[in-house]
Design a protein around this motif. Structure first.
Motif, PDB file in Angstrom:
ATOM      1  N   LYS A   1      24.447   8.429 -53.044  1.00 46.49           N
ATOM      2  CA  LYS A   1      23.289   9.277 -53.276  1.00 46.49           C
ATOM      3  C   LYS A   1      22.536   8.832 -54.529  1.00 46.49           C
ATOM      4  O   LYS A   1      23.093   8.181 -55.408  1.00 46.49           O
ATOM      5  N   ARG A   2      21.284   9.225 -54.555  1.00 50.08           N
ATOM      6  CA  ARG A   2      20.411   8.891 -55.686  1.00 50.08           C
ATOM      7  C   ARG A   2      19.525  10.101 -55.970  1.00 50.08           C
ATOM      8  O   ARG A   2      18.961  10.691 -55.033  1.00 50.08           O
ATOM      9  N   ALA A   3      19.413  10.487 -57.206  1.00 52.36           N
ATOM     10  CA  ALA A   3      18.571  11.623 -57.568  1.00 52.36           C
ATOM     11  C   ALA A   3      17.109  11.325 -57.232  1.00 52.36           C
ATOM     12  O   ALA A   3      16.653  10.175 -57.306  1.00 52.36           O
ATOM     13  N   ILE A   4      16.365  12.368 -56.857  1.00 52.22           N
ATOM     14  CA  ILE A   4      14.985  12.187 -56.421  1.00 52.22           C
ATOM     15  C   ILE A   4      13.993  12.341 -57.564  1.00 52.22           C
ATOM     16  O   ILE A   4      12.986  11.641 -57.628  1.00 52.22           O
ATOM     17  N   TYR A   5      14.205  13.273 -58.487  1.00 48.65           N
ATOM     18  CA  TYR A   5      13.325  13.503 -59.635  1.00 48.65           C
ATOM     19  C   TYR A   5      11.880  13.785 -59.219  1.00 48.65           C
ATOM     20  O   TYR A   5      10.937  13.136 -59.662  1.00 48.65           O
ATOM     21  N   ASN A   6      11.746  14.745 -58.312  1.00 46.30           N
ATOM     22  CA  ASN A   6      10.425  15.184 -57.870  1.00 46.30           C
ATOM     23  C   ASN A   6      10.529  16.675 -57.577  1.00 46.30           C
ATOM     24  O   ASN A   6      11.452  17.108 -56.873  1.00 46.30           O
ATOM     25  N   ARG A   7       9.589  17.457 -58.085  1.00 46.70           N
ATOM     26  CA  ARG A   7       9.703  18.905 -57.957  1.00 46.70           C
ATOM     27  C   ARG A   7       9.584  19.388 -56.514  1.00 46.70           C
ATOM     28  O   ARG A   7       9.886  20.545 -56.229  1.00 46.70           O
ATOM     29  N   GLU A   8       9.134  18.516 -55.612  1.00 46.95           N
ATOM     30  CA  GLU A   8       9.117  18.900 -54.200  1.00 46.95           C
ATOM     31  C   GLU A   8      10.527  18.989 -53.635  1.00 46.95           C
ATOM     32  O   GLU A   8      10.757  19.642 -52.614  1.00 46.95           O
ATOM     33  N   TRP A   9      11.461  18.288 -54.276  1.00 44.36           N
ATOM     34  CA  TRP A   9      12.867  18.363 -53.879  1.00 44.36           C
ATOM     35  C   TRP A   9      13.662  18.738 -55.137  1.00 44.36           C
ATOM     36  O   TRP A   9      14.359  17.891 -55.712  1.00 44.36           O
ATOM     37  N   PRO A  10      13.575  19.995 -55.592  1.00 43.67           N
ATOM     38  CA  PRO A  10      14.226  20.366 -56.857  1.00 43.67           C
ATOM     39  C   PRO A  10      15.725  20.110 -56.814  1.00 43.67           C
ATOM     40  O   PRO A  10      16.411  20.499 -55.872  1.00 43.67           O
ATOM     41  N   ARG A  11      16.195  19.409 -57.838  1.00 43.12           N
ATOM     42  CA  ARG A  11      17.611  19.048 -57.952  1.00 43.12           C
ATOM     43  C   ARG A  11      18.108  18.326 -56.694  1.00 43.12           C
ATOM     44  O   ARG A  11      19.269  18.425 -56.315  1.00 43.12           O
ATOM     45  N   GLY A  12      17.203  17.608 -56.045  1.00 41.04           N
ATOM     46  CA  GLY A  12      17.547  16.978 -54.778  1.00 41.04           C
ATOM     47  C   GLY A  12      18.140  15.593 -54.923  1.00 41.04           C
ATOM     48  O   GLY A  12      17.967  14.916 -55.934  1.00 41.04           O
ATOM     49  N   TYR A  13      18.829  15.187 -53.859  1.00 45.93           N
ATOM     50  CA  TYR A  13      19.397  13.849 -53.776  1.00 45.93           C
ATOM     51  C   TYR A  13      19.024  13.222 -52.437  1.00 45.93           C
ATOM     52  O   TYR A  13      18.875  13.916 -51.427  1.00 45.93           O
ATOM     53  N   CYS A  14      18.892  11.908 -52.467  1.00 43.51           N
ATOM     54  CA  CYS A  14      18.653  11.146 -51.244  1.00 43.51           C
ATOM     55  C   CYS A  14      19.872  10.267 -50.996  1.00 43.51           C
ATOM     56  O   CYS A  14      20.397   9.637 -51.920  1.00 43.51           O
ATOM     57  N   TRP A  15      20.312  10.219 -49.744  1.00 42.05           N
ATOM     58  CA  TRP A  15      21.502   9.451 -49.379  1.00 42.05           C
ATOM     59  C   TRP A  15      21.115   8.137 -48.731  1.00 42.05           C
ATOM     60  O   TRP A  15      20.189   8.076 -47.912  1.00 42.05           O
ATOM     61  N   TYR A  16      21.840   7.091 -49.101  1.00 36.21           N
ATOM     62  CA  TYR A  16      21.587   5.745 -48.607  1.00 36.21           C
ATOM     63  C   TYR A  16      22.867   5.167 -48.008  1.00 36.21           C
ATOM     64  O   TYR A  16      23.979   5.579 -48.356  1.00 36.21           O
ATOM     65  N   LEU A  17      22.693   4.183 -47.140  1.00 36.94           N
ATOM     66  CA  LEU A  17      23.836   3.489 -46.557  1.00 36.94           C
ATOM     67  C   LEU A  17      24.283   2.349 -47.463  1.00 36.94           C
ATOM     68  O   LEU A  17      23.464   1.574 -47.953  1.00 36.94           O
ATOM     69  N   LEU A  18      25.593   2.253 -47.669  1.00 35.05           N
ATOM     70  CA  LEU A  18      26.178   1.123 -48.362  1.00 35.05           C
ATOM     71  C   LEU A  18      26.646   0.079 -47.341  1.00 35.05           C
ATOM     72  O   LEU A  18      26.557   0.295 -46.122  1.00 35.05           O
ATOM     73  N   LYS A  19      27.127  -1.033 -47.838  1.00 35.49           N
ATOM     74  CA  LYS A  19      27.524  -2.133 -46.960  1.00 35.49           C
ATOM     75  C   LYS A  19      28.525  -1.683 -45.900  1.00 35.49           C
ATOM     76  O   LYS A  19      28.396  -2.031 -44.721  1.00 35.49           O
ATOM     77  N   LYS A  20      29.532  -0.889 -46.289  1.00 39.46           N
ATOM     78  CA  LYS A  20      30.540  -0.442 -45.327  1.00 39.46           C
ATOM     79  C   LYS A  20      29.922   0.410 -44.221  1.00 39.46           C
ATOM     80  O   LYS A  20      30.294   0.291 -43.053  1.00 39.46           O
TER      81      LYS A  20
END
Length: 244
Positions: free
Chosen positions: A54-73
């Motif tokens: 996960k990675r923090a979004i830092y945008n008030r449209e997604w307060p305290r939000g995180y975005c999830w990404y795929l890793l190699k596995k």
């Protein structure tokens, strides 16, 4: 490669993250698999085992939000299930590494596209990531500003989301590409977060649907009847369809 610790629901989750080029926590958790919402505990387990991050979004449209990404596995699991070639897997690994580490603004631009895709899927649209759309060659897909393909009753529409930053340049580039993809897709849907877009775009051609972002999502979420509603929204006027 797929291991016994990965379930069918996990694979569905990986596919969803992949289709949106990153997915917010709220969207992940509200998706229902086998009659049950996908739990935070399972998401955390996949993170601990190195499949997603996960990675923090830092945008008030997604307060305290995180975005999830795929890793190699996680990508290796999808490659095994989908039958990707080794070359395709290597391209995906490089692409996702770039997305996990690019600018906050680039991340927000992808999430605004994700919002449209999620809302449209709930209304019965089919969402096709642009990297899966067979109407382009690889180079065309990589260079395209289209965020993905929306399908309604077998009609295919390229989606542009005009970001608020960048001034008029994103508008001009999207307008140019709209003309180039005519015939590749049946139309283009342009949703703008840029206050200049409606003025700069000018009178839309008959295959173009151009509206402010929030209003456009509301209309697309209607499902049946979206086209007539979009044609008349805000008193807009479209150029007449060319004689065939």
């Amino acid at each position: 490669m797929r291991t016994p610790e990965i379930t069918t629901n996990d694979i569905a989750l990986f596919r969803m993250i992949w289709a949106y080029r990153g997915c917010t926590s709220d969207v992940l958790r509200e998706r229902i698999f086998d009659g049950r919402r996908y739990g935070y505990t399972r998401i955390a387990t996949l993170q601990e085992r190195g499949y997603i991050a996960k990675r923090a979004i830092y945008n008030r449209e997604w307060p305290r939000g995180y975005c999830w990404y795929l890793l190699k596995k996680g990508l290796e699991v999808l490659a095994d299930v989908e039958g990707w070639s080794l070359e395709r897997l290597e391209i995906e690994i490089r692409r996702w590494e770039e997305w996990r580490n690019d600018s906050k603004v680039a991340q927000w631009n992808r999430l605004w596209i994700m919002n449209v895709a999620v809302a449209c899927e709930k209304a019965g649209w089919v969402w096709v990531p642009k990297y899966e759309f067979v109407g382009w060659g690889r180079q065309d897909r990589e260079q395209s500003r289209i965020g993905g393909i929306l399908i309604w009753e077998e009609q295919k529409y390229g989606l542009f989301v005009i970001e608020p930053q960048g001034g008029r340049l994103p508008i001009y580039r999207a307008k140019e590409e709209s003309r180039r993809v005519r015939g590749v897709v049946d139309g283009v849907i342009v949703l703008s977060r840029n206050g200049w877009c409606m003025e700069q775009w000018g009178l839309p051609d008959y295959w173009e649907y151009v509206l402010p972002y929030d209003e456009g999502i509301a209309i697309l979420s209607l499902g049946a009847g979206w086209e007539a509603a979009m044609r008349t929204a805000g008193g807009n006027v479209w150029k007449a369809e060319e004689a065939k």
